[in-house]
Design an enzyme around this catalytic site. Structure first.
Site, PDB file in Angstrom:
ATOM      1  N   SER A 145       0.850  -1.188   0.000  1.00  0.00           N
ATOM      2  CA  SER A 145       0.000   0.000   0.000  1.00  0.00           C
ATOM      3  C   SER A 145       0.884   1.236   0.000  1.00  0.00           C
ATOM      4  O   SER A 145       2.104   1.134   0.070  1.00  0.00           O
ATOM      5  CB  SER A 145      -0.907   0.003   1.226  1.00  0.00           C
ATOM      6  OG  SER A 145      -0.120   0.273   2.361  1.00  0.00           O
ATOM      7  N   LYS A 146       0.201   2.381  -0.066  1.00  0.00           N
ATOM      8  CA  LYS A 146       0.925   3.652  -0.183  1.00  0.00           C
ATOM      9  C   LYS A 146       1.966   3.837   0.913  1.00  0.00           C
ATOM     10  O   LYS A 146       2.972   4.497   0.704  1.00  0.00           O
ATOM     11  CB  LYS A 146      -0.058   4.812  -0.149  1.00  0.00           C
ATOM     12  CG  LYS A 146      -0.756   4.972  -1.483  1.00  0.00           C
ATOM     13  CD  LYS A 146      -1.656   6.177  -1.493  1.00  0.00           C
ATOM     14  CE  LYS A 146      -2.498   6.168  -2.760  1.00  0.00           C
ATOM     15  NZ  LYS A 146      -3.837   6.638  -2.544  1.00  0.00           N
ATOM     16  N   ARG A 147       1.678   3.262   2.092  1.00  0.00           N
ATOM     17  CA  ARG A 147       2.653   3.516   3.159  1.00  0.00           C
ATOM     18  C   ARG A 147       3.975   2.795   2.910  1.00  0.00           C
ATOM     19  O   ARG A 147       4.957   3.044   3.588  1.00  0.00           O
ATOM     20  CB  ARG A 147       2.060   3.198   4.540  1.00  0.00           C
ATOM     21  CG  ARG A 147       1.766   1.774   4.750  1.00  0.00           C
ATOM     22  CD  ARG A 147       0.905   1.501   5.969  1.00  0.00           C
ATOM     23  NE  ARG A 147       0.531   0.116   5.942  1.00  0.00           N
ATOM     24  CZ  ARG A 147       1.322  -0.850   6.355  1.00  0.00           C
ATOM     25  NH1 ARG A 147       2.484  -0.585   6.879  1.00  0.00           N
ATOM     26  NH2 ARG A 147       0.928  -2.100   6.258  1.00  0.00           N
ATOM     27  N   HIS A 148       4.007   1.906   1.919  1.00  0.00           N
ATOM     28  CA  HIS A 148       5.283   1.273   1.561  1.00  0.00           C
ATOM     29  C   HIS A 148       6.023   2.079   0.497  1.00  0.00           C
ATOM     30  O   HIS A 148       7.064   1.658   0.004  1.00  0.00           O
ATOM     31  CB  HIS A 148       5.042  -0.144   1.018  1.00  0.00           C
ATOM     32  CG  HIS A 148       4.480  -1.086   2.030  1.00  0.00           C
ATOM     33  ND1 HIS A 148       3.230  -1.646   1.923  1.00  0.00           N
ATOM     34  CD2 HIS A 148       5.003  -1.567   3.183  1.00  0.00           C
ATOM     35  CE1 HIS A 148       3.009  -2.427   2.962  1.00  0.00           C
ATOM     36  NE2 HIS A 148       4.056  -2.399   3.733  1.00  0.00           N
ATOM     37  N   GLY A 149       5.460   3.209   0.096  1.00  0.00           N
ATOM     38  CA  GLY A 149       6.103   4.019  -0.960  1.00  0.00           C
ATOM     39  C   GLY A 149       5.232   4.032  -2.203  1.00  0.00           C
ATOM     40  O   GLY A 149       4.022   3.828  -2.111  1.00  0.00           O
TER      41      GLY A 149
END
Ligand code: GLU
Length: 481
Positions: free
Chosen positions: A253-257
């Site tokens: 997800s976005k929190r992984h980049g």
């Protein structure tokens, strides 16, 4: 004769194309190519609130950039269009009428509030939330009365008792007890077909032979098979691939980049890198090779060859592949790819000799794992972007280096110009004069003349700088304090 292979990628246009979805598209594309089949792009835009034309355009653009080309789709001719679900609504309506007439589906008037409190109640009792069938046996009169009161029903599929079994090409035999399946909604109260319903109607109408999609849809498949059964249609073959995980093994997800294809494109990943990378996530070529052209992948790709284990995203591997592809890109394309980043960094490329720009590109490609990194090095070649990095400054101001800088400067000043053939002799001469070699000398030279601690090969960089600039920068370095 076996059925012709027809597969589809069916994105919902509610945002940017995620690399996970691009991987689904790629698997479908590869399978179609391998089997001489047809690859269809179908836009599933029945969520009208969240679907946008801009998203459709972006998805098409990203797929084209990747080179995942479709044979039939919203902008391509095909015999089973239209390829946007909102243009197929009458088809869904007609089939819903048939199912309603046959009492395979029923009208449900339960309010969202009732459904929510039912859900809470069931959860509190430790039960799996499931529609309780309140409207299953409403009489025609009761239905007519509720409708005359202005209530707008959903259509629910009447799920019977039994099991749904299918052979998944990746997971093998899958079996679902229908006890775990609620009477699911096929048409919403606003009259719009729900995903499972529209998907089955379209997959059938488009003669889809294989449905290749993410494992997140595994729970939809028994519902869809129930619909096929109810219609008297043969279901396609299913293959559910594992989803990409983040390095911490939670869904990517976005929190992984970055997760969108366009973000990777902007950062300077090449399309061939992404294709190669995405296919390697969960699939290995029989030869064990990792750098694979699309042709090579098509040759050896197979769906049962996909791993059942979820693959973890690795930025390091992606960058490693990209460095490879950048280094191996032909000169003209490399220049075409890199120059926009020069412009972006404020270098007016029309003001510079094409040959100078080309040489910089060819030299810097060795240092890049993404194209945009080129910006970090432009200060070496364009004075308006030049400055000494803090670490370089720290070396240059060391008292023991001051004299050395003077020696370096006077040696260079003896040359009339520093050209390709004079750079090596100059460096050898500097080794002799300073009594230094390796990093202690080269680090100092690099810091003094490029302002940086790392960068392209010095012997190739110096001729591009030329004597005048080398002298000017060394003088600036000597004045640092
Ligand atoms: N619109 C669905 C999605 O984007 C398609 C799933 C399918 O391939 O059936 O997830």
């Amino acid at each position: 004769m076996s059925q012709p292979v027809r597969v589809r990628f069916a994105p919902a246009p509610t945002g940017l194309l995620h690399i996970g979805n691009a991987r689904t598209a790629l698997f479908n594309y590869l399978f179609a190519k391998k089997e001489n089949g047809t690859f269809i792009l179908r836009i599933e835009d029945t969520d009208v609130e969240r679907s946008t034309d801009a998203s459709i355009e972006a998805i098409l653009q990203d797929l084209r950039w990747l080179g995942i080309n479709w044979d039939e789709g919203p902008d391509a001719r095909g015999s089973s269009g239209p390829y946007r679900q909102t243009q197929r609504l009458s088809l869904y309506r007609d089939h819903a009428e048939i199912l309603l007439g046959e009492r395979i589906v029923y009208k449900c008037f339960c309010s969202p509030e009732r459904l929510e409190s039912l859900r809470k109640e069931q959860l509190a009792k430790g039960m799996m939330p499931k529609y309780d069938g309140k409207c299953r046996s409403l009489s025609e009169n009761e239905t007519a009365k509720l409708e005359s009161e202005g209530l707008r029903p959903v259509l629910r599929f009447r799920v019977g008792k039994g099991t749904v079994v299918f052979e998944d090409l990746i997971h093998g035999r899958m079996s679902f007890d229908t006890n775990g399946i609620s009477d699911f909604i096929i048409v919403r109260s606003d009259g719009m077909a729900a995903y499972n319903f529209a998907c089955v109607i379209d997959d059938h109408a488009m003669s889809i032979s294989h449905v290749i999609r993410g494992e997140d849809h595994l729970s939809n498949t028994p519902r869809q098979i129930l619909l096929y059964r109810a219609m008297g249609w043969q279901p396609p073959v299913f293959a559910h691939h594992p989803l990409i995980l983040g390095p911490d093994r939670s869904p990517l997800s976005k929190r992984h980049g970055a997760t969108a294809v366009s973000q990777y494109m902007e950062e300077g990943f090449l399309p061939e890198t992404l294709l190669n990378y995405l296919v390697l996530l969960g699939w290995a070529s029989p030869s064990g090779e990792e750098i694979l052209t699309l042709e090579k992948i098509i040759e050896s790709f197979s769906l049962p060859g996909l791993s059942r284990n979820a693959p973890a995203h690795s930025r390091k591997k992606l960058e490693w592949l990209n460095s490879h592809y950048i280094r191996n890109t032909d000169k003209d394309r490399l220049i075409q790819l890199l120059l926009p980043y020069f412009e972006k960094a404020g270098i007016p490329i029309s003001a510079w000799a094409p040959e100078y720009l080309a040489q910089i590109c060819l030299l810097l490609k060795e240092n890049l794992s993404v194209l945009s990194q080129v910006e970090e090095y432009l200060g070496i070649f364009f004075d308006q972007k030049f400055s000494f990095e803090e670490e370089a400054k720290a070396i240059l101001i060391l008292p023991e280096n001051k004299n050395l800088l003077q020696t370096i400067l006077s040696t260079i000043e003896e040359y009339s110009e520093i050209k390709e053939d004079s750079a090596s002799p100059l460096l050898r001469q500097l080794e002799e004069k300073t009594g230094r070699k390796g990093k202690p000398l080269y680090g100092l030279l690099r810091a003094g003349m490029t302002g940086k601690m790392k960068g392209p090969e010095l012997v190739k960089t110096l001729p591009l700088l030329g004597k005048e600039r080398m002298v000017k920068r060394l003088k600036m370095a000597m004045e640092l304090s």
